[in-house]
Write a protein that holds these residues in place. Structure first.
Motif, PDB file in Angstrom:
ATOM      1  N   THR A 198      37.884 -29.077  -4.478  1.00  0.00           N
ATOM      2  CA  THR A 198      36.697 -29.497  -5.202  1.00  0.00           C
ATOM      3  C   THR A 198      36.583 -28.774  -6.535  1.00  0.00           C
ATOM      4  O   THR A 198      37.013 -27.620  -6.674  1.00  0.00           O
ATOM      5  CB  THR A 198      35.393 -29.255  -4.404  1.00  0.00           C
ATOM      6  N   ILE A 199      36.006 -29.477  -7.484  1.00  0.00           N
ATOM      7  CA  ILE A 199      35.696 -28.924  -8.797  1.00  0.00           C
ATOM      8  C   ILE A 199      34.198 -29.118  -8.985  1.00  0.00           C
ATOM      9  O   ILE A 199      33.723 -30.253  -9.062  1.00  0.00           O
ATOM     10  CB  ILE A 199      36.436 -29.650  -9.939  1.00  0.00           C
ATOM     11  N   ASP A 200      33.455 -28.033  -9.030  1.00  0.00           N
ATOM     12  CA  ASP A 200      32.023 -28.088  -9.295  1.00  0.00           C
ATOM     13  C   ASP A 200      31.816 -27.765 -10.768  1.00  0.00           C
ATOM     14  O   ASP A 200      32.135 -26.658 -11.210  1.00  0.00           O
ATOM     15  CB  ASP A 200      31.258 -27.090  -8.417  1.00  0.00           C
ATOM     16  N   ALA A 201      31.326 -28.742 -11.522  1.00  0.00           N
ATOM     17  CA  ALA A 201      31.162 -28.574 -12.969  1.00  0.00           C
ATOM     18  C   ALA A 201      29.689 -28.475 -13.330  1.00  0.00           C
ATOM     19  O   ALA A 201      28.865 -29.230 -12.827  1.00  0.00           O
ATOM     20  CB  ALA A 201      31.797 -29.739 -13.709  1.00  0.00           C
ATOM     21  N   SER A 202      29.378 -27.551 -14.213  1.00  0.00           N
ATOM     22  CA  SER A 202      28.048 -27.415 -14.792  1.00  0.00           C
ATOM     23  C   SER A 202      28.192 -27.574 -16.295  1.00  0.00           C
ATOM     24  O   SER A 202      29.019 -26.907 -16.915  1.00  0.00           O
ATOM     25  CB  SER A 202      27.451 -26.038 -14.484  1.00  0.00           C
ATOM     26  N   VAL A 203      27.398 -28.452 -16.865  1.00  0.00           N
ATOM     27  CA  VAL A 203      27.403 -28.667 -18.310  1.00  0.00           C
ATOM     28  C   VAL A 203      26.021 -28.321 -18.836  1.00  0.00           C
ATOM     29  O   VAL A 203      25.026 -28.909 -18.420  1.00  0.00           O
ATOM     30  CB  VAL A 203      27.782 -30.126 -18.668  1.00  0.00           C
ATOM     31  N   MET A 238      33.163 -24.337 -14.664  1.00  0.00           N
ATOM     32  CA  MET A 238      33.708 -25.039 -13.511  1.00  0.00           C
ATOM     33  C   MET A 238      34.172 -24.052 -12.456  1.00  0.00           C
ATOM     34  O   MET A 238      34.822 -23.057 -12.773  1.00  0.00           O
ATOM     35  CB  MET A 238      34.873 -25.944 -13.931  1.00  0.00           C
ATOM     36  N   THR A 239      33.811 -24.348 -11.224  1.00  0.00           N
ATOM     37  CA  THR A 239      34.266 -23.574 -10.085  1.00  0.00           C
ATOM     38  C   THR A 239      35.263 -24.432  -9.319  1.00  0.00           C
ATOM     39  O   THR A 239      34.945 -25.553  -8.919  1.00  0.00           O
ATOM     40  CB  THR A 239      33.086 -23.175  -9.168  1.00  0.00           C
ATOM     41  N   VAL A 240      36.460 -23.903  -9.152  1.00  0.00           N
ATOM     42  CA  VAL A 240      37.541 -24.628  -8.494  1.00  0.00           C
ATOM     43  C   VAL A 240      37.745 -24.030  -7.109  1.00  0.00           C
ATOM     44  O   VAL A 240      37.995 -22.829  -6.977  1.00  0.00           O
ATOM     45  CB  VAL A 240      38.846 -24.538  -9.316  1.00  0.00           C
ATOM     46  N   THR A 241      37.628 -24.862  -6.087  1.00  0.00           N
ATOM     47  CA  THR A 241      37.892 -24.438  -4.720  1.00  0.00           C
ATOM     48  C   THR A 241      39.182 -25.115  -4.283  1.00  0.00           C
ATOM     49  O   THR A 241      39.235 -26.336  -4.131  1.00  0.00           O
ATOM     50  CB  THR A 241      36.723 -24.827  -3.786  1.00  0.00           C
TER      51      THR A 241
END
Length: 142
Positions: free
Chosen positions: A80-85, A102-105
């Motif tokens: 998963t890639i959790d993106a915050s803009v 971006m947090t990459v799991t």
């Protein structure tokens, strides 16, 4: 610059941040609303920052998979890639800018290998290449 377009997306927007946007093929048709934090009505529609977060994170995951194929390692389906803009006033002058976090799991990979793959994906991702040097992009490998 690109050598040759492999695909071109087309969308039309009316009304800006409180309007509508749709693609020419009918696959996407959305209502846009401005968040209350930006002086808007916080309505049920999405906004450009959410669309950018979804687009960048999807594109980055594709780049990560391409890097994995090149290195003959499978990127797990549950990656998963959790993106915050974020949007705010620019520090360099007038106007507004965005920043991405971006947090990459990447399950099943040692942290150092995951960091290496993310760094390589950042070099090939079209969104990364489009934004490099223009906006802050920060990666965290979970």
């Amino acid at each position: 610059m690109i050598k040759q377009a492999l695909y071109t997306a087309h969308a039309s927007t009316t009304g800006g941040r409180t309007g509508t946007s749709a693609t020419d093929d009918g696959r996407l048709s959305i209502t846009l609303d401005t968040p209350k934090a930006l002086g808007g009505n916080d309505g049920p529609g999405t906004n450009p920052e959410q669309l950018f977060a979804a687009g960048y994170s999807a594109c980055f995951l594709g780049a990560l998979k391409a890097v994995g194929r090149g290195e003959k390692v499978k990127i797990p389906d549950d990656t998963t890639i959790d993106a915050s803009v974020s949007i705010g006033e620019r520090t360099e002058g007038p106007g507004y800018g965005i920043a991405v976090a971006m947090t990459v799991t990447l399950p099943g990979f040692e942290h150092d290998k995951a960091v290496e793959l993310v760094a390589k994906a950042h070099q090939v991702c079209p969104y990364s290449n489009a934004t490099r040097g223009n906006i802050e992009v920060e990666f965290t490998v979970a």
